[in-house]
Design an enzyme around this catalytic site. Structure first.
Site, PDB file in Angstrom:
ATOM      1  N   ARG A 108       9.919 -53.219   9.608  1.00  0.00           N
ATOM      2  CA  ARG A 108       9.301 -53.384  10.939  1.00  0.00           C
ATOM      3  C   ARG A 108       7.846 -53.844  10.805  1.00  0.00           C
ATOM      4  NH1 ARG A 108      10.348 -47.572  12.836  1.00  0.00           N
ATOM      5  NH2 ARG A 108       9.256 -48.077  14.773  1.00  0.00           N
ATOM      6  N   ARG A 127       7.165 -60.023  21.720  1.00  0.00           N
ATOM      7  CA  ARG A 127       7.045 -59.783  20.281  1.00  0.00           C
ATOM      8  C   ARG A 127       7.043 -61.071  19.489  1.00  0.00           C
ATOM      9  NH1 ARG A 127       9.152 -54.229  20.259  1.00  0.00           N
ATOM     10  NH2 ARG A 127       8.904 -53.482  18.135  1.00  0.00           N
ATOM     11  N   ARG A 165       7.476 -38.747  13.001  1.00  0.00           N
ATOM     12  CA  ARG A 165       7.906 -38.722  14.415  1.00  0.00           C
ATOM     13  C   ARG A 165       9.275 -38.075  14.588  1.00  0.00           C
ATOM     14  NH1 ARG A 165       8.065 -44.099  17.832  1.00  0.00           N
ATOM     15  NH2 ARG A 165       9.138 -44.875  16.016  1.00  0.00           N
ATOM     16  N   LYS A 182       1.962 -47.539  21.466  1.00  0.00           N
ATOM     17  CA  LYS A 182       2.223 -48.361  22.662  1.00  0.00           C
ATOM     18  C   LYS A 182       2.974 -47.555  23.709  1.00  0.00           C
ATOM     19  CE  LYS A 182       4.681 -51.412  20.438  1.00  0.00           C
ATOM     20  NZ  LYS A 182       4.635 -50.861  19.066  1.00  0.00           N
ATOM     21  N   ARG A 189      14.134 -40.902  14.489  1.00  0.00           N
ATOM     22  CA  ARG A 189      14.696 -42.126  15.059  1.00  0.00           C
ATOM     23  C   ARG A 189      15.368 -42.919  13.938  1.00  0.00           C
ATOM     24  NH1 ARG A 189      10.892 -45.826  18.913  1.00  0.00           N
ATOM     25  NH2 ARG A 189      11.187 -47.452  17.358  1.00  0.00           N
TER      26      ARG A 189
HETATM   27  P1  AP5 Z   1       4.600 -44.320  19.907  1.00  0.00           P
HETATM   28  O1  AP5 Z   1       3.852 -44.147  21.186  1.00  0.00           O
HETATM   29  O2  AP5 Z   1       6.084 -44.133  19.937  1.00  0.00           O
HETATM   30  O3  AP5 Z   1       4.229 -45.720  19.240  1.00  0.00           O
HETATM   31  P2  AP5 Z   1       4.847 -47.145  19.482  1.00  0.00           P
HETATM   32  O4  AP5 Z   1       3.765 -48.114  19.198  1.00  0.00           O
HETATM   33  O5  AP5 Z   1       5.523 -47.202  20.812  1.00  0.00           O
HETATM   34  O6  AP5 Z   1       5.892 -47.135  18.282  1.00  0.00           O
HETATM   35  P3  AP5 Z   1       7.409 -47.575  18.232  1.00  0.00           P
HETATM   36  O7  AP5 Z   1       7.876 -47.150  16.852  1.00  0.00           O
HETATM   37  O8  AP5 Z   1       8.201 -47.069  19.379  1.00  0.00           O
HETATM   38  O9  AP5 Z   1       7.240 -49.122  18.314  1.00  0.00           O
HETATM   39  P4  AP5 Z   1       8.170 -50.219  17.871  1.00  0.00           P
HETATM   40  O10 AP5 Z   1       7.469 -51.425  18.351  1.00  0.00           O
HETATM   41  O11 AP5 Z   1       8.524 -50.202  16.419  1.00  0.00           O
HETATM   42  O12 AP5 Z   1       9.546 -49.842  18.581  1.00  0.00           O
HETATM   43  P5  AP5 Z   1      10.292 -50.335  19.884  1.00  0.00           P
HETATM   44  O13 AP5 Z   1      10.955 -49.165  20.472  1.00  0.00           O
HETATM   45  O14 AP5 Z   1       9.427 -51.178  20.749  1.00  0.00           O
HETATM   46  O15 AP5 Z   1       3.939 -43.355  18.824  1.00  0.00           O
HETATM   47  C1  AP5 Z   1       4.465 -43.259  17.501  1.00  0.00           C
HETATM   48  C2  AP5 Z   1       4.252 -41.822  16.977  1.00  0.00           C
HETATM   49  O16 AP5 Z   1       2.847 -41.576  16.853  1.00  0.00           O
HETATM   50  C3  AP5 Z   1       4.790 -40.742  17.924  1.00  0.00           C
HETATM   51  O17 AP5 Z   1       5.234 -39.658  17.170  1.00  0.00           O
HETATM   52  C4  AP5 Z   1       3.550 -40.352  18.753  1.00  0.00           C
HETATM   53  O18 AP5 Z   1       3.641 -39.046  19.249  1.00  0.00           O
HETATM   54  C5  AP5 Z   1       2.433 -40.515  17.727  1.00  0.00           C
HETATM   55  N1  AP5 Z   1       1.165 -40.926  18.308  1.00  0.00           N
HETATM   56  C6  AP5 Z   1       0.958 -41.783  19.347  1.00  0.00           C
HETATM   57  N2  AP5 Z   1      -0.365 -41.942  19.583  1.00  0.00           N
HETATM   58  C7  AP5 Z   1      -1.004 -41.172  18.653  1.00  0.00           C
HETATM   59  C8  AP5 Z   1      -2.381 -40.925  18.367  1.00  0.00           C
HETATM   60  N3  AP5 Z   1      -3.376 -41.505  19.082  1.00  0.00           N
HETATM   61  N4  AP5 Z   1      -2.673 -40.092  17.337  1.00  0.00           N
HETATM   62  C9  AP5 Z   1      -1.693 -39.512  16.605  1.00  0.00           C
HETATM   63  N5  AP5 Z   1      -0.368 -39.703  16.818  1.00  0.00           N
HETATM   64  C10 AP5 Z   1      -0.040 -40.531  17.839  1.00  0.00           C
HETATM   65  O19 AP5 Z   1      11.380 -51.320  19.274  1.00  0.00           O
HETATM   66  C11 AP5 Z   1      12.419 -50.842  18.444  1.00  0.00           C
HETATM   67  C12 AP5 Z   1      13.312 -51.991  18.024  1.00  0.00           C
HETATM   68  O20 AP5 Z   1      13.947 -52.580  19.177  1.00  0.00           O
HETATM   69  C13 AP5 Z   1      12.621 -53.172  17.320  1.00  0.00           C
HETATM   70  O21 AP5 Z   1      12.416 -52.944  15.944  1.00  0.00           O
HETATM   71  C14 AP5 Z   1      13.616 -54.300  17.603  1.00  0.00           C
HETATM   72  O22 AP5 Z   1      14.744 -54.230  16.769  1.00  0.00           O
HETATM   73  C15 AP5 Z   1      14.064 -54.003  19.033  1.00  0.00           C
HETATM   74  N6  AP5 Z   1      13.213 -54.659  20.033  1.00  0.00           N
HETATM   75  C16 AP5 Z   1      12.447 -54.025  20.983  1.00  0.00           C
HETATM   76  N7  AP5 Z   1      11.774 -54.928  21.717  1.00  0.00           N
HETATM   77  C17 AP5 Z   1      12.106 -56.146  21.233  1.00  0.00           C
HETATM   78  C18 AP5 Z   1      11.693 -57.475  21.563  1.00  0.00           C
HETATM   79  N8  AP5 Z   1      10.806 -57.720  22.538  1.00  0.00           N
HETATM   80  N9  AP5 Z   1      12.219 -58.506  20.854  1.00  0.00           N
HETATM   81  C19 AP5 Z   1      13.132 -58.285  19.866  1.00  0.00           C
HETATM   82  N10 AP5 Z   1      13.539 -57.045  19.497  1.00  0.00           N
HETATM   83  C20 AP5 Z   1      13.029 -55.981  20.169  1.00  0.00           C
END
Ligand code: AP5
Length: 225
Positions: free
Chosen positions: A167, A90, A127, A15, A156
């Site tokens: 997660r 979410r 990652r 994402k 991370r």
């Molecule tokens: P990346 O692009 O970082 O993937 P992502 O889907 O953004 O993954 P995240 O782990 O950041 O998502 P998340 O939803 O768990 O975390 P968030 O920060 O939103 O890619 C992942 C890896 O794969 C990278 O190494 C990348 O280089 C690689 N990659 C990407 N595309 C690729 C491809 N095509 N092929 C191969 N490799 C690839 O949330 C974190 C925390 O914050 C949550 O757990 C929660 O506690 C809190 N939070 C955030 N938003 C909310 C909300 N709305 N409500 C409540 N709590 C929230």
């Protein structure tokens, strides 16, 4: 028509990677709730203090708190012409709040990035992110420092085995139902995220362009003609 996009998908789906590219392409801000929370943790603010332990366990911060953060962010000038939301909504409550916040701004394009669970785990375990600016290290890169700011690359704090499992469980329980919430809209699209990032980006860009094409929508994104 403003570009109002939501990137939906499980942890590790890409994402953030795709939201950044799409936002840059259209000159709108990428709004990542995860990044906003991590910035708050790094800055040691009250918000960061409240969110840190919850995030490290892989759970969600409260709907109330996150909706307020997004409401304030969408009110800022740079988001008036559009935005790419990454990590929000979410829960169904967050999705309903987003409809209420953005209903008058035109249709919401929802891009679901779909990736098999084994690949998600592989990506998250491998990652590395910059401990200084928070950027992801490039896919397949071998450098020990951040290409953006030179900071050291680290794991991370929620990419531990236990937190990844939690997660994915929370995603299945609280966020996956949003696919049904949005699926009936003409502005929903699912993309295969288990492809190289450039190919995913091309498919996202094409899908978004097709949904920006002239058509008549109601404010929820349902086609009316
Ligand atoms: P990346 O692009 O970082 O993937 P992502 O889907 O953004 O993954 P995240 O782990 O950041 O998502 P998340 O939803 O768990 O975390 P968030 O920060 O939103 O890619 C992942 C890896 O794969 C990278 O190494 C990348 O280089 C690689 N990659 C990407 N595309 C690729 C491809 N095509 N092929 C191969 N490799 C690839 O949330 C974190 C925390 O914050 C949550 O757990 C929660 O506690 C809190 N939070 C955030 N938003 C909310 C909300 N709305 N409500 C409540 N709590 C929230």
């Amino acid at each position: 028509m403003p570009l109002n996009v939501v990137m939906l998908g499980p942890p590790g789906a890409g994402k953030g990677t795709q939201a950044e590219r799409l936002a840059r392409r259209h000159g709108v801000p990428r709004i990542s709730t995860g990044d906003m929370l991590r910035d708050a943790v790094r800055a040691g603010t009250e918000l960061g203090r409240r969110a840190e332990a919850v995030m490290t366990r892989g759970e969600l911060v409260s709907d109330e708190l996150i909706i307020e953060i997004v409401r304030e962010r969408l009110d800022q000038e740079d988001a008036r012409g559009g935005f790419v939301l990454d990590g929000f909504p979410r829960t169904v409550a967050q999705a309903e709040a987003l409809d209420a916040l953005t209903g008058a701004r035109g249709p919401l394009i929802v891009v679901e990035i779909d990736v098999p669970e084994a690949e998600l785990v592989r990506r998250l375990q491998g990652r590395r992110v910059c401990s200084r600016c928070g950027a992801n290290a490039p896919v397949g890169g071998s450098s020990a420092s951040c290409p953006r700011c030179g900071g050291p690359l680290v794991r991370r704090s929620d990419d531990t085995e236990d937190a990844i499992r939690e997660r994915l469980r929370v995603y299945a329980r609280d966020t996956k139902p949003l696919v049904d919430f949005y699926r009936a809209r003409r502005t929903f699209v699912a993309i295969n995220g288990a492809q190289p990032p450039d190919q995913v980006a091309r498919e996202v860009a094409d899908a978004v362009a097709a949904r920006l094409a002239p058509a008549t929508f109601d404010t929820a994104g349902k086609a009316t003609s």
